[in-house]
Design a protein around this motif. Sequence first.
Motif, PDB file in Angstrom:
ATOM      1  N   VAL A   1       0.855  -1.190   0.000  1.00  0.00           N
ATOM      2  CA  VAL A   1       0.000   0.000   0.000  1.00  0.00           C
ATOM      3  C   VAL A   1       0.887   1.235   0.000  1.00  0.00           C
ATOM      4  CG1 VAL A   1      -1.795  -1.232   1.277  1.00  0.00           C
ATOM      5  CG2 VAL A   1      -0.152   0.185   2.527  1.00  0.00           C
ATOM      6  N   PRO A   2       0.357   2.391  -0.401  1.00  0.00           N
ATOM      7  CA  PRO A   2       1.153   3.616  -0.350  1.00  0.00           C
ATOM      8  C   PRO A   2       1.513   3.997   1.081  1.00  0.00           C
ATOM      9  CG  PRO A   2      -0.851   3.923  -1.665  1.00  0.00           C
ATOM     10  CD  PRO A   2      -0.999   2.621  -0.940  1.00  0.00           C
ATOM     11  N   TYR A   3       2.486   4.868   1.193  1.00  0.00           N
ATOM     12  CA  TYR A   3       2.960   5.320   2.501  1.00  0.00           C
ATOM     13  C   TYR A   3       1.839   5.973   3.307  1.00  0.00           C
ATOM     14  CZ  TYR A   3       5.768   7.793   5.986  1.00  0.00           C
ATOM     15  OH  TYR A   3       6.301   8.263   7.158  1.00  0.00           O
ATOM     16  N   ASP A   4       1.729   5.570   4.580  1.00  0.00           N
ATOM     17  CA  ASP A   4       0.731   6.080   5.529  1.00  0.00           C
ATOM     18  C   ASP A   4      -0.680   5.987   4.976  1.00  0.00           C
ATOM     19  OD1 ASP A   4       0.012   7.019   8.042  1.00  0.00           O
ATOM     20  OD2 ASP A   4       0.072   9.122   7.438  1.00  0.00           O
ATOM     21  N   CYS A   5      -0.955   4.926   4.252  1.00  0.00           N
ATOM     22  CA  CYS A   5      -2.262   4.744   3.619  1.00  0.00           C
ATOM     23  C   CYS A   5      -3.401   4.768   4.630  1.00  0.00           C
ATOM     24  CB  CYS A   5      -2.262   3.412   2.863  1.00  0.00           C
ATOM     25  SG  CYS A   5      -3.750   3.081   1.904  1.00  0.00           S
ATOM     26  N   ALA A   6      -3.195   4.127   5.779  1.00  0.00           N
ATOM     27  CA  ALA A   6      -4.276   3.981   6.761  1.00  0.00           C
ATOM     28  C   ALA A   6      -4.507   5.231   7.598  1.00  0.00           C
ATOM     29  CB  ALA A   6      -3.994   2.805   7.690  1.00  0.00           C
ATOM     30  N   GLU A   7      -3.506   6.081   7.714  1.00  0.00           N
ATOM     31  CA  GLU A   7      -3.616   7.302   8.520  1.00  0.00           C
ATOM     32  C   GLU A   7      -4.171   7.023   9.920  1.00  0.00           C
ATOM     33  OE1 GLU A   7      -4.661  11.080   6.504  1.00  0.00           O
ATOM     34  OE2 GLU A   7      -5.243   9.787   4.823  1.00  0.00           O
ATOM     35  N   GLN A   8      -3.601   6.022  10.585  1.00  0.00           N
ATOM     36  CA  GLN A   8      -3.919   5.658  11.970  1.00  0.00           C
ATOM     37  C   GLN A   8      -5.294   5.009  12.141  1.00  0.00           C
ATOM     38  OE1 GLN A   8      -1.187   6.376  13.867  1.00  0.00           O
ATOM     39  NE2 GLN A   8      -0.373   7.402  12.067  1.00  0.00           N
ATOM     40  N   SER A   9      -5.924   4.575  11.069  1.00  0.00           N
ATOM     41  CA  SER A   9      -7.272   4.016  11.161  1.00  0.00           C
ATOM     42  C   SER A   9      -7.286   2.563  10.699  1.00  0.00           C
ATOM     43  CB  SER A   9      -8.243   4.839  10.305  1.00  0.00           C
ATOM     44  OG  SER A   9      -9.473   4.156  10.147  1.00  0.00           O
ATOM     45  N   SER A  10      -7.663   1.652  11.602  1.00  0.00           N
ATOM     46  CA  SER A  10      -7.770   0.247  11.213  1.00  0.00           C
ATOM     47  C   SER A  10      -8.899   0.038  10.215  1.00  0.00           C
ATOM     48  CB  SER A  10      -7.981  -0.632  12.447  1.00  0.00           C
ATOM     49  OG  SER A  10      -9.158  -0.249  13.148  1.00  0.00           O
ATOM     50  N   ASN A  11      -9.969   0.805  10.349  1.00  0.00           N
ATOM     51  CA  ASN A  11     -11.077   0.704   9.405  1.00  0.00           C
ATOM     52  C   ASN A  11     -10.621   1.118   8.006  1.00  0.00           C
ATOM     53  OD1 ASN A  11     -14.063   0.510   8.724  1.00  0.00           O
ATOM     54  ND2 ASN A  11     -13.688   2.656   8.213  1.00  0.00           N
ATOM     55  N   ARG A  12      -9.871   2.183   7.933  1.00  0.00           N
ATOM     56  CA  ARG A  12      -9.347   2.646   6.651  1.00  0.00           C
ATOM     57  C   ARG A  12      -8.365   1.619   6.084  1.00  0.00           C
ATOM     58  NH1 ARG A  12      -9.066   7.635   4.082  1.00  0.00           N
ATOM     59  NH2 ARG A  12      -7.125   8.116   2.963  1.00  0.00           N
ATOM     60  N   ALA A  13      -7.572   1.019   6.964  1.00  0.00           N
ATOM     61  CA  ALA A  13      -6.608   0.011   6.520  1.00  0.00           C
ATOM     62  C   ALA A  13      -7.312  -1.167   5.861  1.00  0.00           C
ATOM     63  CB  ALA A  13      -5.773  -0.460   7.712  1.00  0.00           C
ATOM     64  N   ILE A  14      -8.338  -1.689   6.516  1.00  0.00           N
ATOM     65  CA  ILE A  14      -9.035  -2.887   6.028  1.00  0.00           C
ATOM     66  C   ILE A  14      -9.836  -2.603   4.767  1.00  0.00           C
ATOM     67  CG2 ILE A  14     -10.846  -4.552   6.588  1.00  0.00           C
ATOM     68  CD1 ILE A  14      -9.924  -4.297   9.521  1.00  0.00           C
ATOM     69  N   ASN A  15     -10.400  -1.423   4.680  1.00  0.00           N
ATOM     70  CA  ASN A  15     -11.291  -1.105   3.562  1.00  0.00           C
ATOM     71  C   ASN A  15     -10.581  -0.321   2.456  1.00  0.00           C
ATOM     72  OD1 ASN A  15     -13.975  -2.178   4.536  1.00  0.00           O
ATOM     73  ND2 ASN A  15     -13.459  -0.855   6.251  1.00  0.00           N
ATOM     74  N   ASN A  16     -10.316   0.945   2.675  1.00  0.00           N
ATOM     75  CA  ASN A  16      -9.740   1.789   1.625  1.00  0.00           C
ATOM     76  C   ASN A  16      -8.401   1.273   1.111  1.00  0.00           C
ATOM     77  OD1 ASN A  16     -11.272   3.412   3.758  1.00  0.00           O
ATOM     78  ND2 ASN A  16     -11.379   4.814   2.015  1.00  0.00           N
TER      79      ASN A  16
END
Length: 352
Positions: free
Chosen positions: A72-87
């Motif tokens: 994934v791109p750098y800091d893709c999740a921005e501290q969010s597990s929900n964002r990590a799993i989905n976006n």
Amino acid sequence: MFNLLRAARIFMAAGIISIANDVACAAERLPAYGANLSETSVSGLSSGAAMAVQFHVAHSGVVKGAGIVAGVPYDCAEQSSNRAINNCMTPDAAHPVPDPAHLKDITDSLARSGAIDDVANLNDARVWLFSGRKDETVFPVVMDATRDYYAFYAPSDHIVYRNDIGAGHAMVTEDYGDKNCAATKAPFIVDCDFDAAKALFEQIYGPLNPPSAQPAGKYVEFDQKEFLPDGSAYNHSLSDVGYAYIPHVCALEPCRVHVALHGCKQQAAEIGDPFYKHAGYNRWADTNHIIVAYPQTISRWGWGWPFYTLNFVWNPNACWDWWGYDSAEHHTRNGPQITAIRAMVERLATKP
């Protein structure tokens, strides 16, 4: 005091605290080999690929290139597990792929603050990217975004992107692993008649000498605890033990270091030795003056030790920290896991 001891026994009985003394006792201190620090590179699969991007960007002053397989791109999740799993893994209309331009802005800001190395170093980076056409864990469109992210910094002729092989979510090899190239299952290594380790090494280091028929160097089981800021691997979802492959020539001549990062559920405690012995790196390392370090995570959920420090981690799949489960600074030079990996590289680069 009695209550504290009783609580500790309860936690230990519940499996929340894990102390692998039998493994730790077998580990040695990672040796020094006087490797060339400026020739360091990194690669990884899945969460290991996400960490490889983080390590590359955070330490771009010494990391000359990266191989990213289903990352994934750098800091893709921005501290969010929900964002990590989905976006960042399975984006859809409601969870769009993160914007690489936005992530570039975050990167540039971190560089200005001194949290990561100067992004100007990335202008010389050499990057190899891979996305399997059958990957349903990290959608190919996410790797497209990773390519676009790197394109903000590195020239186009420094970036190679392979997305034309029908591989699943796995490390791709020429002749080892599941014969079904599209498979996504342990040990997450598939035989696709394509040598990803060779391809990424060539992209980073240029033309290679032919590989050895069988790796003839030595495997080192080393103690990872000493490389953590607080001396506790467990507290940061890391194993007490890591592995390294050392070609015999590296005891006689300066070598370079490549860090290979396994994916989720791919740690040695889960699958044994397939990744650090058979993912394809070692036979090329043998003949091309490359030490390969294989740091290891652990599955961990619950409180750390001492439990009263309120050190809680939810990482049941032994993923690398790319969304902040261990530290809000996970993607910077101050991230505990990044700090540990850098210290391992520094040790290998220290003169014996």
